[in-house]
Motif scaffolding. Structure first.
Motif, PDB file in Angstrom:
ATOM      1  N   VAL A  14       1.123  -1.086  -0.289  1.00  0.00           N
ATOM      2  CA  VAL A  14      -0.071  -0.024  -0.174  1.00  0.00           C
ATOM      3  C   VAL A  14       0.631   0.811   0.287  1.00  0.00           C
ATOM      4  O   VAL A  14       2.019   0.967   0.685  1.00  0.00           O
ATOM      5  CB  VAL A  14      -0.507  -0.331   1.243  1.00  0.00           C
ATOM      6  CG1 VAL A  14      -1.629   1.323   1.354  1.00  0.00           C
ATOM      7  CG2 VAL A  14      -1.825  -1.016   1.184  1.00  0.00           C
ATOM      8  N   TYR A  15       0.678   2.462  -0.917  1.00  0.00           N
ATOM      9  CA  TYR A  15       1.366   3.108  -1.385  1.00  0.00           C
ATOM     10  C   TYR A  15       0.177   4.377  -0.632  1.00  0.00           C
ATOM     11  O   TYR A  15      -0.805   4.762  -1.693  1.00  0.00           O
ATOM     12  CB  TYR A  15       1.914   3.670  -2.016  1.00  0.00           C
ATOM     13  CG  TYR A  15       2.258   4.984  -2.834  1.00  0.00           C
ATOM     14  CD1 TYR A  15       3.507   5.509  -2.155  1.00  0.00           C
ATOM     15  CD2 TYR A  15       1.798   6.020  -3.086  1.00  0.00           C
ATOM     16  CE1 TYR A  15       3.582   7.119  -2.334  1.00  0.00           C
ATOM     17  CE2 TYR A  15       2.070   7.005  -3.856  1.00  0.00           C
ATOM     18  CZ  TYR A  15       3.189   7.472  -3.295  1.00  0.00           C
ATOM     19  OH  TYR A  15       3.539   8.678  -3.089  1.00  0.00           O
ATOM     20  N   VAL A  16       0.461   5.529   0.580  1.00  0.00           N
ATOM     21  CA  VAL A  16      -0.502   6.476   0.381  1.00  0.00           C
ATOM     22  C   VAL A  16       0.091   8.062  -0.456  1.00  0.00           C
ATOM     23  O   VAL A  16       0.945   8.415  -0.231  1.00  0.00           O
ATOM     24  CB  VAL A  16      -0.982   6.666   1.823  1.00  0.00           C
ATOM     25  CG1 VAL A  16      -1.736   8.499   2.520  1.00  0.00           C
ATOM     26  CG2 VAL A  16      -1.179   5.824   2.628  1.00  0.00           C
TER      27      VAL A  16
ATOM     28  N   ALA B 144       9.167 -12.937  -5.801  1.00  0.00           N
ATOM     29  CA  ALA B 144       7.280 -13.429  -6.095  1.00  0.00           C
ATOM     30  C   ALA B 144       6.808 -13.796  -7.091  1.00  0.00           C
ATOM     31  O   ALA B 144       5.361 -13.313  -7.441  1.00  0.00           O
ATOM     32  CB  ALA B 144       6.876 -13.609  -4.693  1.00  0.00           C
ATOM     33  N   PRO B 145       7.237 -14.279  -8.615  1.00  0.00           N
ATOM     34  CA  PRO B 145       6.534 -14.014  -9.486  1.00  0.00           C
ATOM     35  C   PRO B 145       5.305 -14.769  -9.703  1.00  0.00           C
ATOM     36  O   PRO B 145       4.207 -14.450 -10.383  1.00  0.00           O
ATOM     37  CB  PRO B 145       7.337 -14.736 -10.877  1.00  0.00           C
ATOM     38  CG  PRO B 145       8.543 -15.705  -9.850  1.00  0.00           C
ATOM     39  CD  PRO B 145       8.713 -15.238  -8.305  1.00  0.00           C
ATOM     40  N   ASN B 146       4.788 -16.097  -8.387  1.00  0.00           N
ATOM     41  CA  ASN B 146       3.944 -16.379  -8.750  1.00  0.00           C
ATOM     42  C   ASN B 146       2.334 -16.185  -7.327  1.00  0.00           C
ATOM     43  O   ASN B 146       1.555 -17.029  -7.109  1.00  0.00           O
ATOM     44  CB  ASN B 146       4.203 -18.126  -8.286  1.00  0.00           C
ATOM     45  CG  ASN B 146       4.667 -17.866  -7.435  1.00  0.00           C
ATOM     46  OD1 ASN B 146       5.116 -17.543  -6.890  1.00  0.00           O
ATOM     47  ND2 ASN B 146       4.772 -20.026  -6.399  1.00  0.00           N
ATOM     48  N   PHE B 147       2.845 -14.697  -7.009  1.00  0.00           N
ATOM     49  CA  PHE B 147       2.052 -14.228  -5.984  1.00  0.00           C
ATOM     50  C   PHE B 147       1.815 -12.963  -6.698  1.00  0.00           C
ATOM     51  O   PHE B 147       2.658 -12.138  -6.782  1.00  0.00           O
ATOM     52  CB  PHE B 147       2.941 -13.781  -4.744  1.00  0.00           C
ATOM     53  CG  PHE B 147       2.840 -15.148  -4.326  1.00  0.00           C
ATOM     54  CD1 PHE B 147       1.940 -16.293  -2.880  1.00  0.00           C
ATOM     55  CD2 PHE B 147       4.098 -15.901  -4.189  1.00  0.00           C
ATOM     56  CE1 PHE B 147       2.053 -16.546  -1.984  1.00  0.00           C
ATOM     57  CE2 PHE B 147       3.820 -17.121  -3.062  1.00  0.00           C
ATOM     58  CZ  PHE B 147       3.263 -17.293  -2.975  1.00  0.00           C
ATOM     59  N   GLU B 148       0.782 -12.157  -6.685  1.00  0.00           N
ATOM     60  CA  GLU B 148      -0.011 -11.665  -6.899  1.00  0.00           C
ATOM     61  C   GLU B 148       0.170 -10.119  -6.472  1.00  0.00           C
ATOM     62  O   GLU B 148      -0.074 -10.298  -4.941  1.00  0.00           O
ATOM     63  CB  GLU B 148      -1.723 -10.919  -7.255  1.00  0.00           C
ATOM     64  CG  GLU B 148      -1.814 -11.578  -8.112  1.00  0.00           C
ATOM     65  CD  GLU B 148      -3.671 -11.960  -8.849  1.00  0.00           C
ATOM     66  OE1 GLU B 148      -3.892 -11.105  -7.802  1.00  0.00           O
ATOM     67  OE2 GLU B 148      -3.839 -13.007  -9.833  1.00  0.00           O
ATOM     68  N   MET B 149       0.863  -9.106  -6.456  1.00  0.00           N
ATOM     69  CA  MET B 149       1.124  -7.836  -5.511  1.00  0.00           C
ATOM     70  C   MET B 149       1.197  -6.707  -6.075  1.00  0.00           C
ATOM     71  O   MET B 149       2.214  -5.955  -5.756  1.00  0.00           O
ATOM     72  CB  MET B 149       2.627  -7.987  -5.431  1.00  0.00           C
ATOM     73  CG  MET B 149       3.006  -9.126  -4.224  1.00  0.00           C
ATOM     74  SD  MET B 149       5.269  -8.851  -4.188  1.00  0.00           S
ATOM     75  CE  MET B 149       5.544  -7.940  -3.534  1.00  0.00           C
ATOM     76  N   PRO B 150       0.094  -6.118  -6.295  1.00  0.00           N
ATOM     77  CA  PRO B 150      -0.233  -4.535  -7.081  1.00  0.00           C
ATOM     78  C   PRO B 150      -0.547  -4.148  -6.305  1.00  0.00           C
ATOM     79  O   PRO B 150      -1.086  -4.073  -5.367  1.00  0.00           O
ATOM     80  CB  PRO B 150      -1.894  -5.119  -7.948  1.00  0.00           C
ATOM     81  CG  PRO B 150      -2.387  -6.630  -6.950  1.00  0.00           C
ATOM     82  CD  PRO B 150      -1.427  -7.432  -6.437  1.00  0.00           C
ATOM     83  N   LEU B 151       0.811  -3.022  -6.586  1.00  0.00           N
ATOM     84  CA  LEU B 151       0.514  -1.864  -5.091  1.00  0.00           C
ATOM     85  C   LEU B 151      -0.933  -0.967  -5.337  1.00  0.00           C
ATOM     86  O   LEU B 151      -1.381  -0.816  -6.578  1.00  0.00           O
ATOM     87  CB  LEU B 151       1.323  -0.800  -6.305  1.00  0.00           C
ATOM     88  CG  LEU B 151       1.728   0.613  -4.772  1.00  0.00           C
ATOM     89  CD1 LEU B 151       2.186   0.014  -3.917  1.00  0.00           C
ATOM     90  CD2 LEU B 151       2.810   1.514  -5.415  1.00  0.00           C
ATOM     91  N   ARG B 152      -1.650  -0.964  -4.175  1.00  0.00           N
ATOM     92  CA  ARG B 152      -2.548  -0.351  -4.124  1.00  0.00           C
ATOM     93  C   ARG B 152      -2.559   1.202  -3.730  1.00  0.00           C
ATOM     94  O   ARG B 152      -1.818   1.554  -2.951  1.00  0.00           O
ATOM     95  CB  ARG B 152      -3.140  -0.640  -2.690  1.00  0.00           C
ATOM     96  CG  ARG B 152      -3.591  -2.078  -3.052  1.00  0.00           C
ATOM     97  CD  ARG B 152      -4.196  -3.261  -1.595  1.00  0.00           C
ATOM     98  NE  ARG B 152      -4.561  -4.266  -2.165  1.00  0.00           N
ATOM     99  CZ  ARG B 152      -4.677  -5.174  -2.957  1.00  0.00           C
ATOM    100  NH1 ARG B 152      -3.229  -5.456  -3.457  1.00  0.00           N
ATOM    101  NH2 ARG B 152      -5.150  -6.573  -3.504  1.00  0.00           N
TER     102      ARG B 152
END
Length: 393
Positions: A214-216, A241-249
């Motif tokens: 998370v980025y504020v 971690a290519p097999n984990f979803e990590m989109p930045l919120r």
């Protein structure tokens, strides 16, 4: 340096070995899955096999170095070795040592370090080491006079004998240790894009926790460069971690930041930290995450004194994890360089404009909560409702 014919990567783990057989088995399956994902993501051929205490990667001689380095990036891995596989028989091992010495050993001192898994073999580790040393000596003595140094050799021939096969290798590629990513529950990571928070995020991933970054957004007090470095550091972490979803919120916080800047002088940074924790809490509730990760370190900034941390943490009921709590800045900086987040973390940003003229180092909770906006929690929830997902793959 790899032995001729090396096409197997030996993978070693550490903390997993202390777990019960059932837990260790589950973690091994997760580790195998994670290594396979790293190989696939980097276009490296290889099949990953689960074996008790020693996962293996079967690849090609041309790719064995790249495969060893990729597997060494998997959380939970202590080290890897590009190795030659031979039958677990003494003659086969000695022949492989002689061939390897002939191809790779061209001077200096040497030693043979032999180890067995178990004792059900017709030879001891000491006998294999002695006979292996003789095989190396005989293979090269016609070209130069070899020298044995068992304490600090220039070249060490390592032999690891297991039930179904033996492995010959020269070196170990260091890994991060920890636990396989996915073996723990997820946590929310507050990522500013500075040097500290990406390192803290990496460290919590190293202990097995998937992260929800998370980025504020600071609005007029941040800017595109500030946001860009957060995106790029998360993109670097995603590579582990290519097999984990990590989109930045990306959560819009500009209105609240401006309000705090207008209405608070002393304590505004602490009110902002509390706002960020409330944002992280709101995201955690949506994502079923079990805690919040920050890059805070005691005394590194005025907002991070022991007293001030005691004032910011109670704003949330979730545990706040601080992997860098007692880590010095120079150590954090070196770690950022090692994991590849340092460069993007040092893009100049405008967040310093938000800092007050006089820093608060000894805040009192009652005075802060009285001064900060009454609707701080509502503001955090409303900001999370308007968050933007940024792809970091």
């Amino acid at each position: 340096m790899e032995p001729p014919g090396a096409a197997t990567v030996v993978v070693r783990y550490g903390d997993m070995s202390t777990k019960s057989s059932r837990v260790r088995r589950d973690m091994e399956h997760q580790l195998v899955e994670n290594i396979d994902a790293l190989l696939t993501d980097r276009g490296i051929p290889g099949d990953v096999e689960r074996h008790s205490t020693r996962p293996l990667v079967r690849t090609t001689s041309e790719a064995v170095r790249d495969a060893a380095e990729a597997a060494a990036d998997a959380f939970g891995v202590v080290s890897t070795s590009p190795a030659r596989s031979v039958p677990p028989e003494k003659d086969a091992i000695l022949n492989a040592l002689a061939e390897t010495a002939d191809a790779c050993y061209d001077g200096g001192s040497f030693a043979v370090n032999a180890r067995r898994s178990g004792t059900d073999y017709p030879f001891t580790s000491e006998e294999l080491g002695e006979d292996g040393g003789q095989a190396v000596w005989d293979a090269v003595e016609h070209e130069f006079e070899p020298a044995v140094d068992l304490e600090d050799p220039d070249v060490c021939f390592n032999v690891e004998v297991r039930e179904d096969e033996a492995f010959l290798f020269f070196e170990k590629v260091s890994g991060p240790g920890g636990l396989p990513l996915g073996s723990q529950r997820p946590v929310v990571a507050l990522v500013s894009g500075g040097i500290d928070s990406p390192v803290a995020t990496y460290e919590i991933m190293r202990k097995g926790c998937p992260v929800v970054p998370v980025y504020v957004d600071l609005g007029e007090y941040g800017g595109q460069d500030h946001r860009a470095r957060a995106v790029e550091t998360v993109r670097t972490l995603q590579g582990y971690a290519p097999n984990f979803e990590m989109p930045l919120r990306v959560v819009p916080g500009g209105d609240t930041v401006s309000l705090l800047a207008d209405e608070l002088e002393q304590g505004r940074m602490l009110a902002f930290r509390r706002f960020c924790l409330l944002v992280a809490e709101a995201v955690a509730l949506e994502e079923d995450a079990r805690g919040i990760v920050t890059g805070e370190s005691i005394g590194q900034k005025s907002s991070q004194t022991a007293q001030n941390l005691s004032v910011t943490s109670p704003v949330t009921d979730l545990p706040v994890y601080r992997p860098l709590l007692t880590t010095d800045k120079n150590v954090i900086t070196e770690r950022a360089k090692e994991i590849g987040t340092f460069h993007d973390s040092t893009i100049p940003a405008g967040c310093n404009r938000f800092a007050p003229g006089q820093a608060e180092t000894n805040a009192h909770r009652d005075r802060l909560t009285e001064a900060e906006p009454d609707d701080l929690r509502d503001r955090a929830r409303e900001a999370v409702d308007d968050l933007e997902l940024v792809d970091t793959t």
